[in-house]
Scaffold this motif. Structure first.
Motif, PDB file in Angstrom:
ATOM      1  N   ILE A  78      -4.554  51.070  25.336  1.00  0.00           N
ATOM      2  CA  ILE A  78      -4.878  51.660  26.641  1.00  0.00           C
ATOM      3  C   ILE A  78      -5.815  52.848  26.474  1.00  0.00           C
ATOM      4  O   ILE A  78      -6.782  53.000  27.233  1.00  0.00           O
ATOM      5  N   MET A  79      -5.580  53.689  25.477  1.00  0.00           N
ATOM      6  CA  MET A  79      -6.474  54.831  25.235  1.00  0.00           C
ATOM      7  C   MET A  79      -7.869  54.344  24.847  1.00  0.00           C
ATOM      8  O   MET A  79      -8.876  54.941  25.228  1.00  0.00           O
ATOM      9  N   GLY A  80      -7.934  53.241  24.099  1.00  0.00           N
ATOM     10  CA  GLY A  80      -9.224  52.655  23.746  1.00  0.00           C
ATOM     11  C   GLY A  80      -9.971  52.149  24.965  1.00  0.00           C
ATOM     12  O   GLY A  80     -11.188  52.330  25.086  1.00  0.00           O
ATOM     13  N   LEU A  81      -9.247  51.521  25.888  1.00  0.00           N
ATOM     14  CA  LEU A  81      -9.891  51.057  27.126  1.00  0.00           C
ATOM     15  C   LEU A  81     -10.378  52.237  27.968  1.00  0.00           C
ATOM     16  O   LEU A  81     -11.471  52.186  28.538  1.00  0.00           O
ATOM     17  N   ILE A  82      -9.579  53.297  28.033  1.00  0.00           N
ATOM     18  CA  ILE A  82     -10.002  54.493  28.766  1.00  0.00           C
ATOM     19  C   ILE A  82     -11.256  55.082  28.120  1.00  0.00           C
ATOM     20  O   ILE A  82     -12.190  55.492  28.809  1.00  0.00           O
ATOM     21  N   ALA A  83     -11.296  55.090  26.790  1.00  0.00           N
ATOM     22  CA  ALA A  83     -12.482  55.587  26.082  1.00  0.00           C
ATOM     23  C   ALA A  83     -13.688  54.691  26.360  1.00  0.00           C
ATOM     24  O   ALA A  83     -14.796  55.196  26.584  1.00  0.00           O
ATOM     25  N   ASP A  84     -13.482  53.387  26.361  1.00  0.00           N
ATOM     26  CA  ASP A  84     -14.584  52.463  26.665  1.00  0.00           C
ATOM     27  C   ASP A  84     -15.155  52.737  28.049  1.00  0.00           C
ATOM     28  O   ASP A  84     -16.370  52.765  28.238  1.00  0.00           O
ATOM     29  N   ILE A  85     -14.283  52.937  29.009  1.00  0.00           N
ATOM     30  CA  ILE A  85     -14.727  53.218  30.376  1.00  0.00           C
ATOM     31  C   ILE A  85     -15.405  54.579  30.444  1.00  0.00           C
ATOM     32  O   ILE A  85     -16.444  54.737  31.085  1.00  0.00           O
ATOM     33  N   SER A  86     -14.854  55.575  29.761  1.00  0.00           N
ATOM     34  CA  SER A  86     -15.426  56.930  29.782  1.00  0.00           C
ATOM     35  C   SER A  86     -16.802  56.980  29.144  1.00  0.00           C
ATOM     36  O   SER A  86     -17.691  57.679  29.628  1.00  0.00           O
ATOM     37  N   PHE A  87     -16.983  56.264  28.046  1.00  0.00           N
ATOM     38  CA  PHE A  87     -18.234  56.336  27.299  1.00  0.00           C
ATOM     39  C   PHE A  87     -19.261  55.326  27.788  1.00  0.00           C
ATOM     40  O   PHE A  87     -20.422  55.383  27.395  1.00  0.00           O
ATOM     41  N   GLY A  88     -18.835  54.377  28.605  1.00  0.00           N
ATOM     42  CA  GLY A  88     -19.768  53.399  29.154  1.00  0.00           C
ATOM     43  C   GLY A  88     -20.272  52.390  28.140  1.00  0.00           C
ATOM     44  O   GLY A  88     -21.343  51.835  28.302  1.00  0.00           O
ATOM     45  N   GLY A  89     -19.500  52.139  27.103  1.00  0.00           N
ATOM     46  CA  GLY A  89     -19.914  51.168  26.098  1.00  0.00           C
ATOM     47  C   GLY A  89     -19.396  49.778  26.418  1.00  0.00           C
ATOM     48  O   GLY A  89     -18.998  49.474  27.549  1.00  0.00           O
ATOM     49  N   LEU A  90     -19.414  48.946  25.433  1.00  0.00           N
ATOM     50  CA  LEU A  90     -18.918  47.581  25.551  1.00  0.00           C
ATOM     51  C   LEU A  90     -17.407  47.626  25.803  1.00  0.00           C
ATOM     52  O   LEU A  90     -16.660  48.218  25.020  1.00  0.00           O
ATOM     53  N   LEU A  91     -16.950  47.055  26.904  1.00  0.00           N
ATOM     54  CA  LEU A  91     -15.541  47.120  27.276  1.00  0.00           C
ATOM     55  C   LEU A  91     -14.684  46.395  26.237  1.00  0.00           C
ATOM     56  O   LEU A  91     -14.894  45.219  25.953  1.00  0.00           O
ATOM     57  N   GLY A  92     -13.762  47.114  25.661  1.00  0.00           N
ATOM     58  CA  GLY A  92     -12.858  46.563  24.669  1.00  0.00           C
ATOM     59  C   GLY A  92     -13.233  46.888  23.239  1.00  0.00           C
ATOM     60  O   GLY A  92     -12.435  46.680  22.332  1.00  0.00           O
ATOM     61  N   GLU A  93     -14.444  47.407  23.019  1.00  0.00           N
ATOM     62  CA  GLU A  93     -14.870  47.694  21.643  1.00  0.00           C
ATOM     63  C   GLU A  93     -13.993  48.765  21.006  1.00  0.00           C
ATOM     64  O   GLU A  93     -13.431  48.558  19.931  1.00  0.00           O
ATOM     65  N   GLN A  94     -13.888  49.915  21.653  1.00  0.00           N
ATOM     66  CA  GLN A  94     -13.075  50.985  21.068  1.00  0.00           C
ATOM     67  C   GLN A  94     -11.602  50.625  21.055  1.00  0.00           C
ATOM     68  O   GLN A  94     -10.871  51.008  20.147  1.00  0.00           O
ATOM     69  N   ALA A  95     -11.171  49.875  22.069  1.00  0.00           N
ATOM     70  CA  ALA A  95      -9.778  49.435  22.096  1.00  0.00           C
ATOM     71  C   ALA A  95      -9.478  48.593  20.856  1.00  0.00           C
ATOM     72  O   ALA A  95      -8.462  48.801  20.187  1.00  0.00           O
ATOM     73  N   LEU A  96     -10.358  47.658  20.532  1.00  0.00           N
ATOM     74  CA  LEU A  96     -10.163  46.820  19.355  1.00  0.00           C
ATOM     75  C   LEU A  96     -10.205  47.660  18.076  1.00  0.00           C
ATOM     76  O   LEU A  96      -9.348  47.513  17.199  1.00  0.00           O
ATOM     77  N   ARG A  97     -11.188  48.537  17.987  1.00  0.00           N
ATOM     78  CA  ARG A  97     -11.316  49.371  16.788  1.00  0.00           C
ATOM     79  C   ARG A  97     -10.077  50.236  16.578  1.00  0.00           C
ATOM     80  O   ARG A  97      -9.570  50.355  15.458  1.00  0.00           O
ATOM     81  N   LEU A  98      -9.579  50.833  17.653  1.00  0.00           N
ATOM     82  CA  LEU A  98      -8.407  51.708  17.538  1.00  0.00           C
ATOM     83  C   LEU A  98      -7.137  50.913  17.232  1.00  0.00           C
ATOM     84  O   LEU A  98      -6.281  51.384  16.469  1.00  0.00           O
ATOM     85  N   VAL A  99      -7.010  49.717  17.791  1.00  0.00           N
ATOM     86  CA  VAL A  99      -5.828  48.904  17.509  1.00  0.00           C
ATOM     87  C   VAL A  99      -5.822  48.454  16.053  1.00  0.00           C
ATOM     88  O   VAL A  99      -4.771  48.451  15.404  1.00  0.00           O
ATOM     89  N   VAL A 100      -6.980  48.098  15.515  1.00  0.00           N
ATOM     90  CA  VAL A 100      -7.056  47.730  14.094  1.00  0.00           C
ATOM     91  C   VAL A 100      -6.605  48.899  13.227  1.00  0.00           C
ATOM     92  O   VAL A 100      -5.778  48.748  12.318  1.00  0.00           O
ATOM     93  N   MET A 101      -7.120  50.095  13.541  1.00  0.00           N
ATOM     94  CA  MET A 101      -6.735  51.287  12.782  1.00  0.00           C
ATOM     95  C   MET A 101      -5.236  51.568  12.916  1.00  0.00           C
ATOM     96  O   MET A 101      -4.552  51.833  11.929  1.00  0.00           O
ATOM     97  N   ALA A 102      -4.707  51.499  14.143  1.00  0.00           N
ATOM     98  CA  ALA A 102      -3.292  51.791  14.373  1.00  0.00           C
ATOM     99  C   ALA A 102      -2.393  50.768  13.681  1.00  0.00           C
ATOM    100  O   ALA A 102      -1.332  51.128  13.155  1.00  0.00           O
TER     101      ALA A 102
END
Length: 159
Positions: A59-83
């Motif tokens: 969820i924090m990754g999706l919020i970051a994706d929306i905040s930064f205006g990037g590809l939706l789900g990119e940061q969410a995927l990256r953060l979930v892999v790390m977590a």
């Protein structure tokens, strides 16, 4: 000691990490910006796994994706892999000295850059410039003071 005494630290630290990621920087320094959200979420996954799990990180990754205006789900995927990796090795990481924890976090941040590059390649986005590969080193150096700061705030004053 009450666990909820400093419950404000988690949401405040995540919001501050998001804000630090949104602060405009000169183009020369932009590539060196550490991945603040990943650093803060890494701390919480290690120290409070019952409060911060894969769902929260997603969820924090999706919020970051929306905040930064990037590809939706990119940061969410990256953060979930790390977590996920952090959860898998959490028991060992907690007992590493801070310097070894920093090396492990640096490796995870480097892995994050590899995942980001793979995502950019898969969707046809332009690749990140080579200077962006320096950011994991900055994150590695920031881990010890960030860990100490968040730990002090989370635990509060001990009696």
């Amino acid at each position: 000691m009450s666990r909820t005494r400093n419950a404000w630290v988690l949401p405040t630290s995540v919001v501050l990490a998001l804000l630090l990621s949104l602060v405009p920087l000169p183009p020369m320094v932009q590539a060196l910006r550490p991945y603040w959200l990943a650093l803060v979420l890494a701390y919480w996954v290690i120290e409070e796994p019952e409060r911060v799990g894969l769902g929260f990180v997603f969820i924090m990754g999706l919020i970051a994706d929306i905040s930064f205006g990037g590809l939706l789900g990119e940061q969410a995927l990256r953060l979930v892999v790390m977590a996920f990796i952090l959860q898998r090795f959490r028991a060992r990481l907690r007992f590493f000295p801070l310097s070894q924890q920093a090396l492990a976090i640096g490796g995870l941040l480097l892995n994050d850059r590899i995942v980001a590059s793979a995502i950019h390649f898969a969707v046809g986005e332009p690749m990140l410039p080579w200077t962006y590969w320096w950011a994991p080193l900055i994150g590695l150096l920031l881990w010890p003071p960030l860990f100490v700061l968040l730990d002090g705030l989370r635990l509060g004053r001990r009696s």
